[in-house]
Design an enzyme around this catalytic site. Structure first.
Site: not given
Lengths: 484, 95, 480
Positions: A76, A151, A175
Site C-alpha cells: 500500500k 482505504s 481499511s
C-alpha cells in the site's frame, strides 16, 4: 500460475519449477495488462522487482531461502519504501521519494519478498471507497462500476485480480477488512502494536495498524509472519514473541465458542448478506463450534466516537505537510501564512480537509471536553464491550460491511453515508483487538466478507479459524472474470 | 450542531488550510452533518467512565541515550522545495 | 496626592537543555555548533511515518532535578501534542507535557541581601526544543536550521513568588547552579542551554489578586533578566499610573535598546489544542528508578553550604557564596586541603583576592591561572609566618602573572618574612638609635609614637619583618 497461492508458489520455487525472476516477470506482465483499467498501482517498481527477484534466486541457489523468498508483493502506498515514491494517495506527497524503508517494507524485503510496486489508496487512508485518492478511484475487479472499498482499495483489487500474490494494507477503521470483503479476499487487521507503525504514514496513531491482504488465510499467515514483531523504533510496538502462524493453521476448532453480536444484524444490514453470514456460521457449527448470541451494546457509538478520535489525531499528524521540508509547495507564496494555507489547501483533497477541520474543531478551546474527552470515554465503553464479550466467547463473527461493494460515485457526496459503511469494523480499532475478513459468498456477482474478531494477540487463532473455514469451502478460490 | 461560515473560516485558519470562498458553505454543511453524527455520543452516560487515550494499557518504553543517526542532510534536502547553504528557506518570519 | 505603592509579582519559566548525548525522541546528536541541518534526522525533520522513542537519560535527569528541589516525581506522566504552525517546528506540534508533568511541587531556597526566601516550583516538564530561524538575508527569505529541534528541554515553572528583579535573578542563579551541580545542563546561556521567560505583573500594595501579566521571552543572561524585568515593572507602573491598562501579551526583550516590545508573531490568541500524543504511551516511573537516581545525586548546594558552616566554621553568607557553583566549592575545599590552613583564611582568599582577580580578567573559576594547590601553597606560607598577609598579596599577584608556585616566587623575590628575633632586634636597635627625638617623646608619655617605630622597622625590612615579632620586641625595647 498467477492463480496459485503463496504456499503453492513457494513450493514451485523450491522445486525449481520456475525462478523468482520468471514469476516476477509474469506478475509484471499481468500488471501491465490490467492495472490501467483497475488503477490499482500508483507506482510499478519494475527494475526493483527484477533486481529483488535475482537476489532471491541467488539466495535460493545458495540454499538460503525461506517460505517467502522470491514471492512477489506490493505495498500500500502508505508504507515508506526507500528510493521509491511514497505518495499516501495525496498530491501533497506526489513528489515524495521516501529516504528510508518502513519497518514492514524492511521485514518483507528481509524475508526475500520481491517488490512489484506501490498500491493506490484513499488519500492518507481516509476513505472507504478508494475514491479520495489523488490518483483517481480504483475499480473493483468484480464489477468495474463499483468501488473496491477503502482505504486499502488498490491492495484488495490487485490481490483479487491476481496482479500480486499478496499485498500489505493498513486498517484504521476497517481499511483492510472492508476492501477485502468488497473484493473477495482475506484481510487481517492485527492487534494494535503487533505490526510496527514505523515508516507507515500516520493517519490516526492510536488506531492505525498494518496487516496482510491475500487470497487465503494461509497466505495471510505467511505474510503476517514477515510483518509482525517488536520494533524498537515504534514506542507503541509490543515486545512479545511472534507465534508460528502457519503451524497453528490446522488446529481443530472443535468446541470453539462463537459469539454473534446481535447489533451486527440490526437495521441497515442487507438481508442477503445476513443469510450468507448465517450459512457461514452454520459451516462453523459443522466444524464443531458452539454459537451463542451476544451483545456489543455500545457498537452504535463506535462511528461517532471514531469520527472524533481519528480526525483529532489526524489533524496533528498531518500538520507536518507544510511545504517547507518536503512535499508540495504552492507557487509563489506571498508570506508564511500563505505558504502554509495554500500548500495545504491545494495539496490536500476534500475528505482529508474535512477530517482535519473536524479534528481541529474537536480539540479547540471550549470543545475538548465535549468532543475529544467524551469520545475517549465512549472508546472505553466500546473497549469494555469487547472485554466482556471475550469473557464469554472466543470469537465474534458478523458481516464485515453492511453492503457489498457500492457503485462508484454513489456515496462521494454524502460523507455520513460513507462513514457508516465502516460501522462493523471500527469497534475493533477503537479497542485495538485483531479481526479478519474472509469471503463467504456472493450477493449477485459481488463478494461478501465475514468478519471474525478475536481477543488481543489472537492472530494465530483467527488465522486458524479462517483457514479451517477455507479448507471446508471454496469462496476464497473464486476469481473475477476477465483476469483469468 | 451547526457551524457558521465564520466558524469554518476560523477552524480553517487554525489548521492552516485555505478554503475558497465558494466552498465555505459546503464545508459548513458537511462539517455540521458530521458533528450531528458525532453528537450521537451524547446518548451514552459516561459520568463514571475514565477516558481511554490508547488501546495499549502499557507504559512508555525508554531508549538508551546513544547517538545512532548519521548526517543525511544531502539526501533529506534533495526532497525540499527550497534550500540554500544547508538551510530550508521559507518566506520571512517575523518575530 | 500620595504616590501609590506597588508590589511586583514575578514568576519565571526556565528552559534548561538537558545534557544528553542524543535527542529526546531520536538518535541524532545534540552537540552544539554543527553545520545547519546536519544533526536533524528523519524524526527531527518530521518526515512522514517516523515515530518518537523517549530517551531514558532525559527522564533520569528530570527525576534528578525533581529530587533536588524536593518535588513530587509523578509515577505516571503524559506526553501531549502542543499544536501550532511555525517553520522551526517541523511536525506542526511540539511534544511536551501538559496535564500531567513529570515533576510537581518543588521548592528552592534563595538568599537575597540578608534574608532567605523559599520560592515554589510549580512544575517541571519534559519537552522537545524547536529549531532556529535565521534571519540573515536570503533574498528576503528566512533560513531554517533544525539541528536544535528535538533537543531535550526541562521547562521549570516557578510560582509567582518573587517580588523584585533581584529575587528573580537570585532564583535563576540558584537554579543555574543546581542544574550544573546535577550535571543535567551545561548552563551555557550564550548558546541557549539555559533560557528564561519572565512573567511580570504589578499590583497595588495590599491587593491580593494578581495584576495582568506580560511574558517576556528569551532572556539569555542574568543581566538581561534583571534589566528586562525592571523595564517591565517601570513600564507597567507608568501605564497604570497614567490611567492605562496592561495588556496580557508576549513581549521580546531587545538588549540593544534595553526595552521590551510585543512579539508580532504572538499577537493572535493561541489555541494550542493539547491532547495526549498517541505515539507515546504514559511515562511510568517506579520507586526503584527514583531510588537509583537518588543514590547518584551529588551533594547539593544547600547541603554543601550547611556542611561548610559546620565543618569549616564559615558564616551562612560565606558558605552560600562558596557553594554558588560546584566548581567554586570544589576549588575552596581543594585549597583547604592543599594549604592545611585555617578554612576561614582560605575562604577569604577564594572569595576575595582570587574572585577579584578572576572578575578583573573575566575568567571563571575553572579558567583560573592559579589552581587550588598554588593558592594553598601561598596560604601555607601565611599560616607558617613565612610571609605576612600584606606580602602575600604581592606574592599572589606575581603568582598570577608568572604562573609560578608561591615558594618559588617568595624565594626569587626574597620576600621571606624575617622572623629571626636577633635580626629584628638588630634593626630595632638601629631605628631607635636613629630617632632619639621620637624616643624621648615616647618615653615622656607620647605612646602614640609606638606606631611610628613599627612603621620605621617595617620600612627598613621592606615589609618583611614579622609584625607580631616586631611588636613584641619593640615593646620590650621601649619599656626598658
Amino acid at each position: 500460475m498467477h492463480n496459485k497461492t503463496i504456499t503453492e508458489l513457494s513450493a514451485g520455487l523450491q522445486a525449481r519449477e520456475y525462478s523468482s525472476l520468471e514469476l516476477t516477470e509474469l506478475f509484471l506482465s499481468r500488471i501491465r495488462r490490467h492495472s490501467k483499467q483497475l488503477n490499482c498501482f500508483v507506482t510499478v517498481t519494475e527494475e526493483r522487482a527484477l533486481a529483488d527477484a535475482k537476489v532471491a534466486d541467488a539466495a535460493r541457489s545458495k540454499g538460503r531461502a525461506g517460505p517467502l523468498t522470491g514471492i512477489p508483493l506490493a505495498h500500500k502506498d502508505i508504507f515508506c519504501t526507500k528510493g521509491v515514491k511514497t505518495s499516501c494517495g495525496s498530491k501533497i506527497l506526489d513528489n515524495f521519494v521516501a529516504p528510508y524503508d518502513a519497518t514492514v517494507a524492511d521485514r518483507c524485503r528481509a524475508a526475500g519478498m520481491v517488490l512489484l510496486g506501490k498500491l493506490n489508496m484513499d488519500e492518507f487512508a481516509m476513505g472507504s471507497s478508494n475514491e479520495t485518492s489523488y490518483y483517481g478511484p480504483v475499480r473493483n475487479p468484480w464489477d468495474a462500476d463499483s468501488v473496491p472499498g477503502g482505504s486499502s482499495g488498490g491492495s484488495a483489487a490487485a490481490v483479487a485480480a491476481r496482479l500480486t500474490p499478496a499485498a500489505t494494507g493498513t486498517d484504521t477503521g476497517g481499511s483492510i477488512r472492508q476492501p477485502a470483503s468488497f473484493c473477495g479476499i482475506t484481510g487481517l487487521k492485527p492487534t494494535y502494536g503487533r505490526v510496527s507503525r514505523y515508516g507507515m504514514i500516520a493517519f490516526a496513531s492510536s488506531l492505525d495498524q498494518g496487516g496482510p491482504m491475500a487470497r487465503t488465510a494461509e497466505d495471510a499467515a505467511l505474510v503476517m509472519q514477515a510483518m509482525a514483531g517488536f520494533d524498537e523504533k515504534d514506542s507503541t510496538s509490543v515486545d512479545r514473541s511472534v507465534p508460528d502462524y502457519r503451524a497453528e493453521l490446522n488446529n481443530s476448532i472443535d468446541g470453539l465458542k462463537i459469539g454473534v453480536p446481535k447489533e451486527f444484524f440490526e437495521e441497515g444490514l442487507n438481508e442477503d448478506i445476513a443469510a450468507l453470514i448465517e450459512s457461514a456460521i452454520d459451516q462453523y457449527r459443522r466444524l464443531g463450534a458452539q454459537v451463542k448470541p451476544i451483545s456489543l451494546p455500545n457498537m452504535k457509538l463506535s462511528v461517532p466516537a471514531y469520527y472524533v478520535v481519528a480526525p483529532a489525531e489526524c489533524s496533528a499528524n498531518l500538520s507536518r505537510y507544510d511545504g517547507v521540508r518536503y512535499g508540495y509547495r504552492c507557487e509563489v507564496p506571498k508570506d508564511l501564512a500563505d505558504l502554509y494555507s495554500r500548500s495545504r489547501g491545494e495539496g490536500f483533497g476534500a475528505e482529508v480537509k474535512r477530517r482535519i477541520l473536524i479534528g481541529t474543531y474537536a480539540l479547540s478551546a471550549g470543545y475538548y471536553d465535549t468532543y475529544y474527552l467524551k469520545a475517549q470515554k465512549v472508546r472505553h465503553l466500546i473497549s469494555d464491550d469487547f472485554k466482556n464479550a471475550f469473557e464469554q466467547v472466543d470469537v465474534l463473527v458478523g458481516p464485515t460491511a453492511p453492503s457489498t461493494a457500492f457503485g462508484l460515485g454513489e456515496k462521494t457526496d454524502d460523507p455520513i453515508a460513507m462513514y457508516l459503511s465502516d460501522i462493523f469494523t471500527i469497534g475493533a480499532n477503537l479497542a485495538g483487538v485483531p479481526a479478519i475478513s474472509i469471503p463467504v459468498g456472493f450477493v449477485g456477482d459481488k463478494p461478501v466478507g465475514m468478519q471474525l474478531i478475536g481477543n488481543y494477540f489472537a492472530e494465530e487463532r483467527l488465522l486458524n479459524w479462517a483457514h479451517r473455514y477455507q479448507q471446508a469451502t471454496d469462496w476464497h478460490t473464486r476469481m473475477p472474470e476477465g483476469f483469468e | 450542531m451547526s457551524l457558521s461560515d465564520a466558524e469554518v473560516r476560523k477552524i480553517a485558519w487554525l489548521a492552516r488550510i485555505e478554503i475558497n470562498g465558494d466552498d465555505i458553505a459546503a464545508y459548513a454543511r458537511d462539517l455540521s452533518g458530521i458533528l450531528d453524527l458525532i453528537e450521537q455520543m451524547n446518548e451514552a452516560d459516561t459520568s463514571d467512565v475514565t477516558p481511554m487515550a490508547h488501546p495499549l494499557a502499557q507504559a512508555q518504553r525508554l531508549r538508551p541515550d546513544i547517538v545512532t543517526e548519521e548526517d543525511q542532510r544531502e539526501l533529506f534536502q534533495s526532497l525540499a522545495p527550497q534550500v540554500e547553504s544547508g538551510l530550508y528557506l521559507v518566506p520571512k518570519v517575523i518575530e | 496626592m500620595k504616590e501609590m505603592e506597588w508590589e511586583v509579582v514575578i514568576g519565571l519559566e526556565i528552559h534548561a537543555q538537558l545534557a544528553t548525548r542524543s535527542k529526546i525522541f531520536s538518535g541524532a546528536s545534540t552537540a552544539y555548533g554543527a553545520a545547519p541541518n546536519t544533526q536533524a534526522c528523519a524524526i527531527d525533520l518530521g518526515l512522514p511515518g517516523v515515530l518518537p522513542v523517549l530517551n531514558r537519560e532525559a527522564v533520569r535527569m528530570a527525576i534528578k532535578l525533581g529530587l533536588a528541589i524536593e518535588a513530587t516525581i509523578a509515577r505516571r506522566s503524559i506526553f501531549a501534542r502542543k499544536n501550532y504552525f511555525y517553520p522551526d517546528l517541523p511536525k506542526g506540534y511540539q511534544i511536551s507535557q501538559y496535564e500531567l508533568p513529570v515533576v510537581e511541587k518543588g521548592r528552592l531556597r534563595i538568599l537575597v541581601g540578608d534574608g532567605e526566601r523559599i520560592i515554589g516550583v510549580t512544575r517541571a516538564h519534559l519537552e522537545e526544543d524547536a529549531g532556529k530561524s535565521l534571519h540573515e538575508d536570503f533574498h528576503g527569505l528566512t533560513g531554517i536550521d533544525l539541528n536544535r529541534a528535538g533537543t531535550p528541554l526541562l521547562e521549570i515553572v516557578s510560582e509567582p513568588d518573587m517580588r523584585s528583579a533581584a529575587e528573580a535573578v537570585a532564583y535563576m542563579k540558584k537554579l543555574h547552579a543546581l542544574v550544573r551541580y546535577l550535571e543535567i545542563c551545561d548552563g551555557n546561556m550564550q548558546e541557549g542551554s539555559f533560557r528564561c521567560d519572565a512573567n511580570v505583573s504589578v499590583r497595588p500594595k495590599g491587593e491580593t489578586s494578581l495584576g495582568t501579566r506580560t511574558e517576556t521571552k528569551n532572556l539569555n543572561s542574568f543581566r538581561f533578566v534583571e534589566k528586562a524585568i525592571n523595564y517591565e515593572i517601570e513600564r507597567q507602573i507608568d501605564l497604570l499610573e497614567s490611567g492605562g491598562t496592561v495588556a496580557q501579551e508576549t513581549r521580546l526583550y531587545d538588549s540593544n535598546k534595553n526595552e521590551t516590545r510585543p512579539m508580532r508573531s504572538k499577537e493572535e490568541a493561541n489555541d494550542y489544542r493539547y491532547f495526549p500524543d498517541p505515539d507515546l504511551l504514559p511515562l511510568e516511573i517506579d520507586e526503584s528508578l527514583i531510588e537509583e537516581v537518588r543514590r547518584e545525586l551529588p551533594e547539593l548546594p544547600d547541603e554543601k553550604s550547611a556542611r561548610f558552616q559546620s565543618q569549616y566554621g564559615l558564616s551562612d553568607y560565606d558558605a552560600a557564596t562558596l557553594t554558588d557553583s560546584r566548581e567554586l566549592a570544589d576549588f575552596f575545599e581543594a585549597t583547604v586541603t592543599a594549604a592545611g590552613a585555617e578554612p576561614k583564611l582560605c575562604a577569604n582568599w577564594v572569595m576575595g583576592d582570587l574572585a577579584a582577580a578572576l572578575n578583573r580578567f573575566g575568567l571563571t573559576i575553572d579558567q583560573s591561572p592559579l589552581n587550588a594547590e598554588h593558592l594553598g601553597g601561598l596560604l601555607t606560607r601565611i599560616e607558617d609566618n613565612t610571609i605576612s598577609g600584606k606580602i602575600a598579596k604581592q606574592v599572589f599577584n606575581l603568582m598570577w602573572d608568572k604562573r609560578r608556585p608561591a615558594d618559588e616566587v617568595i624565594e626569587r623575590q626574597g620576600l621571606k618574612q624575617i622572623t629571626d628575633s636577633a635580626a629584628i632586634e638588630k634593626i630595632i636597635d638601629e631605628v631607635v638609635a636613629n630617632n632619639p627625638a621620637q624616643l624621648e617623646q615616647y618615653c615622656s608619655g607620647k605612646e602614640k609614637l609606638f606606631g611610628f617605630f613599627v612603621g620605621q622597622v617595617m620600612r627598613a625590612t621592606q615589609g618583611k619583618a614579622n609584625p607580631q615579632e616586631v611588636n613584641k620586641l619593640l615593646k620590650q625595647k621601649l619599656t626598658r
